[in-house]
Design a protein around this motif. Sequence first.
Motif, PDB file in Angstrom:
ATOM      1  N   LEU A   1      -1.920  -6.377  -4.041  1.00 46.27           N
ATOM      2  CA  LEU A   1      -3.253  -5.995  -3.586  1.00 46.27           C
ATOM      3  C   LEU A   1      -4.365  -6.649  -4.247  1.00 46.27           C
ATOM      4  O   LEU A   1      -5.532  -6.970  -3.616  1.00 46.27           O
TER       5      LEU A   1
ATOM      6  N   LEU B   1       0.409   4.938  -8.121  1.00 50.09           N
ATOM      7  CA  LEU B   1      -0.937   4.560  -8.797  1.00 50.09           C
ATOM      8  C   LEU B   1      -1.441   5.712  -9.686  1.00 50.09           C
ATOM      9  O   LEU B   1      -1.805   6.522  -8.844  1.00 50.09           O
TER      10      LEU B   1
ATOM     11  N   ILE C   1       0.773  -1.279  -0.164  1.00 51.14           N
ATOM     12  CA  ILE C   1       0.024  -0.108  -0.066  1.00 51.14           C
ATOM     13  C   ILE C   1       0.759   1.340   0.019  1.00 51.14           C
ATOM     14  O   ILE C   1       0.573   2.271  -0.665  1.00 51.14           O
TER      15      ILE C   1
ATOM     16  N   THR D   1      -7.076  -8.991  -2.537  1.00 50.99           N
ATOM     17  CA  THR D   1      -8.327  -8.623  -2.659  1.00 50.99           C
ATOM     18  C   THR D   1      -9.439  -9.917  -3.134  1.00 50.99           C
ATOM     19  O   THR D   1     -10.300 -10.253  -2.472  1.00 50.99           O
TER      20      THR D   1
ATOM     21  N   LEU E   1     -10.227   0.301  -3.407  1.00 53.55           N
ATOM     22  CA  LEU E   1      -9.054   0.159  -2.892  1.00 53.55           C
ATOM     23  C   LEU E   1      -7.856   1.062  -3.856  1.00 53.55           C
ATOM     24  O   LEU E   1      -7.196   1.698  -3.190  1.00 53.55           O
ATOM     25  N   GLY E   2      -8.081   0.872  -5.079  1.00 58.45           N
ATOM     26  CA  GLY E   2      -7.165   1.779  -5.837  1.00 58.45           C
ATOM     27  C   GLY E   2      -7.518   3.336  -5.678  1.00 58.45           C
ATOM     28  O   GLY E   2      -6.524   3.905  -5.485  1.00 58.45           O
TER      29      GLY E   2
ATOM     30  N   MET F   1      -6.988  -1.642 -12.459  1.00 54.26           N
ATOM     31  CA  MET F   1      -6.759  -2.481 -11.014  1.00 54.26           C
ATOM     32  C   MET F   1      -8.060  -3.234 -11.012  1.00 54.26           C
ATOM     33  O   MET F   1      -8.278  -4.416 -10.639  1.00 54.26           O
TER      34      MET F   1
ATOM     35  N   LYS G   1      -1.760   9.687  -1.816  1.00 50.61           N
ATOM     36  CA  LYS G   1      -0.587  10.313  -2.031  1.00 50.61           C
ATOM     37  C   LYS G   1      -0.666  11.877  -2.065  1.00 50.61           C
ATOM     38  O   LYS G   1       0.459  12.727  -2.000  1.00 50.61           O
TER      39      LYS G   1
ATOM     40  N   ILE H   1      -6.579   2.988 -11.899  1.00 52.28           N
ATOM     41  CA  ILE H   1      -7.531   2.603 -10.893  1.00 52.28           C
ATOM     42  C   ILE H   1      -8.338   1.676 -11.531  1.00 52.28           C
ATOM     43  O   ILE H   1      -8.796   0.340 -11.184  1.00 52.28           O
TER      44      ILE H   1
ATOM     45  N   VAL I   1      -5.984   4.111  -2.048  1.00 48.46           N
ATOM     46  CA  VAL I   1      -4.750   4.129  -2.106  1.00 48.46           C
ATOM     47  C   VAL I   1      -4.177   5.532  -2.820  1.00 48.46           C
ATOM     48  O   VAL I   1      -3.109   6.309  -2.701  1.00 48.46           O
ATOM     49  N   SER I   2      -4.490   5.684  -4.248  1.00 50.96           N
ATOM     50  CA  SER I   2      -4.258   7.021  -4.626  1.00 50.96           C
ATOM     51  C   SER I   2      -4.536   8.324  -4.265  1.00 50.96           C
ATOM     52  O   SER I   2      -3.867   9.145  -4.408  1.00 50.96           O
TER      53      SER I   2
ATOM     54  N   ALA J   1     -11.686  -3.657  -5.430  1.00 57.04           N
ATOM     55  CA  ALA J   1     -10.428  -3.306  -6.006  1.00 57.04           C
ATOM     56  C   ALA J   1     -10.262  -2.069  -6.373  1.00 57.04           C
ATOM     57  O   ALA J   1      -9.271  -1.256  -6.285  1.00 57.04           O
ATOM     58  N   TYR J   2     -11.220  -1.351  -7.210  1.00 53.79           N
ATOM     59  CA  TYR J   2     -11.567  -0.265  -7.676  1.00 53.79           C
ATOM     60  C   TYR J   2     -11.600   0.896  -6.721  1.00 53.79           C
ATOM     61  O   TYR J   2     -10.622   1.627  -6.640  1.00 53.79           O
TER      62      TYR J   2
ATOM     63  N   THR K   1       2.276   1.744  -3.493  1.00 56.17           N
ATOM     64  CA  THR K   1       1.416   2.103  -4.398  1.00 56.17           C
ATOM     65  C   THR K   1       1.041   3.573  -4.318  1.00 56.17           C
ATOM     66  O   THR K   1       0.554   4.308  -5.229  1.00 56.17           O
ATOM     67  N   LYS K   2       1.178   3.949  -3.122  1.00 53.09           N
ATOM     68  CA  LYS K   2       0.573   5.375  -2.768  1.00 53.09           C
ATOM     69  C   LYS K   2       1.252   6.203  -3.869  1.00 53.09           C
ATOM     70  O   LYS K   2       0.593   7.301  -4.251  1.00 53.09           O
TER      71      LYS K   2
END
Lengths: 217, 98
Positions: free
Chosen positions: A85, A35, A28, A89, B86-87, A43, B94, A40, B90-91, B83-84, A31-32
Amino acid sequence: MHIPDGFLDARTAIATYALSAGALGYSIKKTKGELSDRQIPTMGVLAAFIFAAQMVNFPIFGGTSGHLLGAALATILLGPWCSALIISTVLIIQCLFFQDGGLTALGGNIFNMAIVGTLVALGIYQLITRLAPGGKGEVIGVFTAAWASVVASAFFATMELALSGTFPFKIALGAMLVWHVLIGIGEGLITSVAVSFVRKMGFGGVHQQGKAGSEVL
Amino acid sequence: MKKPVLIFLLVALVVAAFLSPFASPDPDGLDRVARDLGAEEKSEGKEAIQSPVPDYKFPGIESEAVATSLAGVLGTVITFGVAYGLGKFVSSRKKTAV
């Protein structure tokens, strides 16, 4: 390769849970910074595809079947952190909703498939595409990375089951390897087709040939 | 969402809905080894939780094929969403100020 409840002893279950939690926390974190927005939906859809494909067991021989693992696919297209990840999942949803893989074994299953599977796929893919850059290396690299990821996952699963006293190590290792060497061929084929398909479709943010997360190692 | 992603999602749903009922019923590698070694009983009755759709068969549906198909579609959609999400989660991290 989903280990059910009752197969791992407490010590092995706890150890693999700890390893997996650590690895996922790290994934995590990695990827922060990386990504992109374009990645997204990719993923999401990769995870969805891997879930669906894992339901479609294919017969190998002798009354045994196999199914896609998907760690190589995710790693090659989105890199190792996303792959860890994504596969996790899938495994968590399979465990909670569908009783596929025990909750007490989830740490082990994540470790074997999402972590080991990813790392081995990454290593083999990068090694081969560096030794043989270009189209040929890509084809061989994708197939071999996928195959190796399955065999390696099976190896670690066997170790955990042996440490837990559920399987006798030598006999189980021989049997597990035989089946998964064969299942790995299926993984190699499916992964190769899927990678080609995704690259041709021009997906958002997937790594190009030979570049699965190379910038992070 | 872009077209290639939608197409791939459709592929996933088609696989889940129409291929999963035809999956091989044979045990996978691990299950096979467990059976051959007589270790299966170690997991019998040991389920830690009760899942809503055990063994990928939607409960209360007579046709096994349809039950499997529905389980597949449900799982695929849930997995996409998680999953979407989570993406996204996570993004978004930042953007914290350094």
